[in-house]
Design a protein around this motif. Structure first.
Motif, mmCIF file in Angstrom:
data_model
loop_
_atom_site.group_PDB
_atom_site.id
_atom_site.type_symbol
_atom_site.label_atom_id
_atom_site.label_comp_id
_atom_site.label_asym_id
_atom_site.label_seq_id
_atom_site.Cartn_x
_atom_site.Cartn_y
_atom_site.Cartn_z
ATOM 1 N N GLY A 26 76.053 60.069 25.800
ATOM 2 C CA GLY A 26 74.866 60.837 25.448
ATOM 3 C C GLY A 26 74.659 61.019 23.958
ATOM 4 N N MET A 27 75.691 60.715 23.146
ATOM 5 C CA MET A 27 75.519 60.809 21.695
ATOM 6 C C MET A 27 74.481 59.791 21.240
ATOM 7 S SD MET A 27 79.380 61.120 20.155
ATOM 8 C CE MET A 27 79.359 62.308 18.842
ATOM 9 N N THR A 28 73.785 60.106 20.152
ATOM 10 C CA THR A 28 72.815 59.176 19.583
ATOM 11 C C THR A 28 73.518 58.197 18.646
ATOM 12 O OG1 THR A 28 72.364 60.549 17.642
ATOM 13 C CG2 THR A 28 71.019 60.959 19.639
ATOM 14 N N GLN A 29 72.813 57.133 18.279
ATOM 15 C CA GLN A 29 73.366 56.171 17.325
ATOM 16 C C GLN A 29 73.651 56.853 15.990
ATOM 17 O OE1 GLN A 29 70.442 52.994 17.355
ATOM 18 N NE2 GLN A 29 71.658 51.832 18.835
ATOM 19 N N GLU A 30 72.796 57.764 15.575
ATOM 20 C CA GLU A 30 73.022 58.470 14.308
ATOM 21 C C GLU A 30 74.275 59.328 14.369
ATOM 22 O OE1 GLU A 30 71.724 58.094 11.240
ATOM 23 O OE2 GLU A 30 70.767 56.407 12.226
ATOM 24 N N GLN A 31 74.524 59.975 15.497
ATOM 25 C CA GLN A 31 75.733 60.789 15.634
ATOM 26 C C GLN A 31 76.984 59.912 15.569
ATOM 27 O OE1 GLN A 31 74.437 62.635 19.340
ATOM 28 N NE2 GLN A 31 74.516 64.654 18.362
ATOM 29 N N VAL A 32 76.935 58.751 16.222
ATOM 30 C CA VAL A 32 78.076 57.836 16.193
ATOM 31 C C VAL A 32 78.265 57.281 14.786
ATOM 32 C CG1 VAL A 32 79.010 55.658 17.072
ATOM 33 C CG2 VAL A 32 77.891 57.269 18.641
ATOM 34 N N ARG A 33 77.184 56.917 14.129
ATOM 35 C CA ARG A 33 77.270 56.402 12.755
ATOM 36 C C ARG A 33 77.867 57.467 11.826
ATOM 37 N NH1 ARG A 33 72.454 54.386 12.286
ATOM 38 N NH2 ARG A 33 72.998 52.214 12.494
ATOM 39 N N HIS A 34 77.484 58.719 12.003
ATOM 40 C CA HIS A 34 78.026 59.814 11.184
ATOM 41 C C HIS A 34 79.526 59.983 11.445
ATOM 42 C CE1 HIS A 34 78.134 63.549 8.941
ATOM 43 N NE2 HIS A 34 78.743 64.121 9.958
ATOM 44 N N LEU A 35 79.932 59.831 12.696
ATOM 45 C CA LEU A 35 81.326 60.006 13.075
ATOM 46 C C LEU A 35 82.193 58.816 12.684
ATOM 47 C CD1 LEU A 35 83.352 61.788 14.691
ATOM 48 C CD2 LEU A 35 82.651 60.515 16.726
ATOM 49 N N MET A 36 81.704 57.594 12.939
ATOM 50 C CA MET A 36 82.525 56.388 12.779
ATOM 51 C C MET A 36 82.136 55.511 11.597
ATOM 52 S SD MET A 36 83.334 55.221 16.669
ATOM 53 C CE MET A 36 84.620 54.123 16.086
ATOM 54 N N GLY A 37 80.986 55.747 11.011
ATOM 55 C CA GLY A 37 80.533 54.885 9.927
ATOM 56 C C GLY A 37 79.782 53.684 10.466
ATOM 57 N N GLU A 38 79.503 52.756 9.586
ATOM 58 C CA GLU A 38 78.773 51.548 9.977
ATOM 59 C C GLU A 38 79.651 50.659 10.846
ATOM 60 O OE1 GLU A 38 75.547 50.670 9.541
ATOM 61 O OE2 GLU A 38 75.301 52.673 8.682
ATOM 62 N N PRO A 39 79.114 50.104 11.916
ATOM 63 C CA PRO A 39 79.915 49.196 12.748
ATOM 64 C C PRO A 39 80.158 47.871 12.033
ATOM 65 C CG PRO A 39 77.646 49.237 13.520
ATOM 66 C CD PRO A 39 77.752 50.271 12.422
ATOM 67 N N THR A 40 81.218 47.184 12.435
ATOM 68 C CA THR A 40 81.490 45.860 11.879
ATOM 69 C C THR A 40 80.700 44.795 12.630
ATOM 70 O OG1 THR A 40 83.450 45.681 13.271
ATOM 71 C CG2 THR A 40 83.784 46.415 11.006
ATOM 72 N N GLY A 41 80.180 45.142 13.800
ATOM 73 C CA GLY A 41 79.357 44.220 14.579
ATOM 74 C C GLY A 41 78.327 44.987 15.381
ATOM 75 N N ASP A 42 77.183 44.353 15.643
ATOM 76 C CA ASP A 42 76.110 44.964 16.432
ATOM 77 C C ASP A 42 75.493 43.880 17.299
ATOM 78 O OD1 ASP A 42 73.911 46.240 17.515
ATOM 79 O OD2 ASP A 42 73.042 46.823 15.589
ATOM 80 N N ASP A 43 75.795 43.928 18.601
ATOM 81 C CA ASP A 43 75.241 42.967 19.544
ATOM 82 C C ASP A 43 74.084 43.624 20.274
ATOM 83 O OD1 ASP A 43 77.145 40.970 18.953
ATOM 84 O OD2 ASP A 43 78.590 41.949 20.271
ATOM 85 N N ALA A 44 72.871 43.095 20.063
ATOM 86 C CA ALA A 44 71.680 43.652 20.694
ATOM 87 C C ALA A 44 71.318 42.832 21.929
ATOM 88 C CB ALA A 44 70.518 43.642 19.706
ATOM 89 N N THR A 45 70.952 43.534 22.989
ATOM 90 C CA THR A 45 70.445 42.901 24.207
ATOM 91 C C THR A 45 69.166 43.630 24.601
ATOM 92 O OG1 THR A 45 71.616 44.375 25.719
ATOM 93 C CG2 THR A 45 72.809 42.409 24.974
ATOM 94 N N SER A 46 68.532 43.176 25.651
ATOM 95 C CA SER A 46 67.310 43.834 26.102
ATOM 96 C C SER A 46 67.593 45.228 26.654
ATOM 97 C CB SER A 46 66.618 42.980 27.166
ATOM 98 O OG SER A 46 67.489 42.798 28.265
ATOM 99 N N SER A 47 68.833 45.483 27.052
ATOM 100 C CA SER A 47 69.166 46.791 27.628
ATOM 101 C C SER A 47 69.781 47.753 26.619
ATOM 102 C CB SER A 47 70.112 46.612 28.814
ATOM 103 O OG SER A 47 71.304 45.993 28.404
#
Length: 101
Positions: free
Chosen positions: A35-56
């Protein structure tokens, strides 16, 4: 000869940085909740080393391990950008620092 000593010292520091970053990622992964948002995760963990986007949605990856033995930590998001799950490396509990192989 001085150049080789400098390169060897840099390699040791790089391994230490990797172990320190892995420890931070392990601790942070344990704190990610559904339920956390991407911004909350980014604040907690920083920028990801990878980002795989799909339609879902998206799957963000973070490294865990040493310079020679890495395992990904993954955080999965739905299309609205909310956490639906996570895959922490088996040792990624944050209780033990990984070695800097």
């Amino acid at each position: 000869m001085k150049l080789y000593a400098t390169l060897a010292a840099a390699a040791l520091l790089l391994g230490a940085c990797t172990a320190q970053e892995s420890y931070k990622n392990a601790v942070s992964c344990a704190e990610v909740t559904v339920g956390m948002t991407q911004e909350q995760v980014r604040h907690l963990m920083g920028e990801p080393t990878g980002d795989d986007a799909t339609s879902s949605g998206h799957t963000w990856s973070y490294l865990f391990g040493s310079a020679t033995d890495t395992q990904p930590i993954r955080v999965m998001f739905d299309a609205s950008g909310k956490v639906t799950g996570k895959e922490c490396a088996p040792e990624a509990s944050g209780k033990e620092r990984p070695t800097g192989n």
